[in-house]
Design a protein around this motif. Structure first.
Motif, PDB file in Angstrom:
ATOM      1  N   PRO A  52       1.583   3.484   6.422  1.00 54.39           N
ATOM      2  CA  PRO A  52       2.042   3.078   5.096  1.00 54.39           C
ATOM      3  C   PRO A  52       3.562   3.244   4.979  1.00 54.39           C
ATOM      4  CG  PRO A  52       0.958   5.210   4.973  1.00 54.39           C
ATOM      5  CD  PRO A  52       0.805   4.726   6.383  1.00 54.39           C
ATOM      6  N   PRO A  53       4.288   2.162   4.698  1.00 57.38           N
ATOM      7  CA  PRO A  53       5.748   2.221   4.703  1.00 57.38           C
ATOM      8  C   PRO A  53       6.359   3.098   3.616  1.00 57.38           C
ATOM      9  CG  PRO A  53       4.997   0.096   3.893  1.00 57.38           C
ATOM     10  CD  PRO A  53       3.790   0.818   4.386  1.00 57.38           C
ATOM     11  N   ASN A  54       5.639   3.304   2.519  1.00 57.87           N
ATOM     12  CA  ASN A  54       6.210   4.062   1.402  1.00 57.87           C
ATOM     13  C   ASN A  54       5.686   5.484   1.306  1.00 57.87           C
ATOM     14  OD1 ASN A  54       7.707   1.785   0.528  1.00 57.87           O
ATOM     15  ND2 ASN A  54       5.840   0.954  -0.386  1.00 57.87           N
ATOM     16  N   SER A  55       4.966   5.933   2.328  1.00 58.61           N
ATOM     17  CA  SER A  55       4.389   7.274   2.287  1.00 58.61           C
ATOM     18  C   SER A  55       5.447   8.327   2.590  1.00 58.61           C
ATOM     19  CB  SER A  55       3.264   7.386   3.315  1.00 58.61           C
ATOM     20  OG  SER A  55       2.909   8.742   3.500  1.00 58.61           O
ATOM     21  N   PRO A  56       5.606   9.313   1.692  1.00 60.87           N
ATOM     22  CA  PRO A  56       6.543  10.405   1.982  1.00 60.87           C
ATOM     23  C   PRO A  56       6.130  11.205   3.222  1.00 60.87           C
ATOM     24  CG  PRO A  56       5.872  10.456  -0.328  1.00 60.87           C
ATOM     25  CD  PRO A  56       5.007   9.445   0.359  1.00 60.87           C
ATOM     26  N   ILE A  57       4.840  11.217   3.540  1.00 58.01           N
ATOM     27  CA  ILE A  57       4.357  11.984   4.681  1.00 58.01           C
ATOM     28  C   ILE A  57       4.522  11.223   5.987  1.00 58.01           C
ATOM     29  CG2 ILE A  57       2.287  12.979   5.743  1.00 58.01           C
ATOM     30  CD1 ILE A  57       1.342  13.687   2.961  1.00 58.01           C
ATOM     31  N   PHE A  58       4.146   9.951   5.985  1.00 57.09           N
ATOM     32  CA  PHE A  58       4.098   9.189   7.234  1.00 57.09           C
ATOM     33  C   PHE A  58       5.315   8.306   7.505  1.00 57.09           C
ATOM     34  CE2 PHE A  58      -0.561   9.690   6.358  1.00 57.09           C
ATOM     35  CZ  PHE A  58      -0.790  10.602   7.380  1.00 57.09           C
ATOM     36  N   SER A  59       6.215   8.169   6.555  1.00 57.32           N
ATOM     37  CA  SER A  59       7.356   7.267   6.770  1.00 57.32           C
ATOM     38  C   SER A  59       8.230   7.719   7.943  1.00 57.32           C
ATOM     39  CB  SER A  59       8.193   7.152   5.492  1.00 57.32           C
ATOM     40  OG  SER A  59       8.676   8.427   5.100  1.00 57.32           O
ATOM     41  N   LYS A  84      -7.412   8.944  12.598  1.00 60.29           N
ATOM     42  CA  LYS A  84      -7.172   8.598  11.199  1.00 60.29           C
ATOM     43  C   LYS A  84      -5.756   8.060  11.024  1.00 60.29           C
ATOM     44  CE  LYS A  84      -5.892  13.339   9.940  1.00 60.29           C
ATOM     45  NZ  LYS A  84      -4.771  13.350   9.029  1.00 60.29           N
ATOM     46  N   HIS A  85      -5.568   7.303   9.943  1.00 68.71           N
ATOM     47  CA  HIS A  85      -4.259   6.722   9.632  1.00 68.71           C
ATOM     48  C   HIS A  85      -3.701   7.241   8.314  1.00 68.71           C
ATOM     49  CE1 HIS A  85      -5.277   4.056  12.872  1.00 68.71           C
ATOM     50  NE2 HIS A  85      -6.233   3.481  12.184  1.00 68.71           N
ATOM     51  N   ARG A  86      -4.408   8.170   7.711  1.00 64.58           N
ATOM     52  CA  ARG A  86      -3.982   8.772   6.452  1.00 64.58           C
ATOM     53  C   ARG A  86      -4.238  10.274   6.535  1.00 64.58           C
ATOM     54  NH1 ARG A  86      -2.523   4.289   6.561  1.00 64.58           N
ATOM     55  NH2 ARG A  86      -2.457   2.737   4.887  1.00 64.58           N
TER      56      ARG A  86
END
Length: 193
Positions: free
Chosen positions: A69-76, A108-110
């Motif tokens: 996810p491009p807007n995720s504070p965790i995964f960006s 997982k992706h999240r």
């Protein structure tokens, strides 16, 4: 057949290995300081001896990060730093944990291991009613597993001494918030059933 599983959450090289991306950062310090790898391996060995299922949950993305996810504070930061790429050393479970081919491998992706993964199908197919879990980090994947597992009517047991967050304070706060939803134990005291 046993109705329990021990889920080892996000114990992958990019997060917990001394040579991994986070190995020299806050996660690495907490992992080493709390002896997470050794305690988790001890718990895995106990689970195997008790004959219950073991599953490794890992976060990972395709090389082009299409699931990220491009807007995720965790995964960006994953794309920016080139971490959590499936098929690389970074997304493999820490070698000292002794993952085996017969262990369940859930990608997982999240944050949550339940969201768009094979986990629910694995649990149902194997008659699982009780989930033991631990991992990194307490205030992300562990919390998500506990809360979602609770709401899906699983009995949840967290091995507190096999978990950590970027700081001791964050870990302690997360554990306080989970007490209503699970049973807390340690790698020494746990009795896998």
């Amino acid at each position: 057949m046993k109705d329990s599983i021990y889920l080892v959450l996000d114990m992958e090289n990019d997060l917990v290995h001394a040579d991994g991306f986070n190995g020299k950062a806050a996660y690495g310090e907490q992992v080493r300081g709390r002896g997470i790898i050794e305690k988790t391996r001890h718990a895995i060995d106990k689970a195997r001896k008790a004959g219950i299922h073991v599953g490794f949950v890992r976060v990972g993305f395709s090389p082009d990060y299409r699931e990220c996810p491009p807007n995720s504070p965790i995964f960006s930061g994953a794309r920016k730093n080139g971490i959590f790429q499936l098929g690389t050393w970074g997304t493999q479970s820490h070698p000292d944990l002794g993952q085996r081919p017969e262990d369940f491998d859930i990608v997982k992706h999240r944050v949550s291991p339940f969201y768009s993964t094979s986990l629910e199908a694995i649990l149902r197919a194997n008659g699982i009613r009780r989930i033991y879990c631990s991992g990194i980090s307490t205030n992300a994947v562990v919390q998500a597993t506990v809360r979602e597992g609770h709401d899906r009517d699983y009995e949840i047991i967290v091995l507190e001494d096999c978990c950590c967050a970027p700081s001791a304070e964050e870990h302690d706060n997360a554990i306080q918030g989970l007490k209503r939803f699970c049973t807390l134990t340690t790698s020494l005291d746990v009795h896998f059933e």
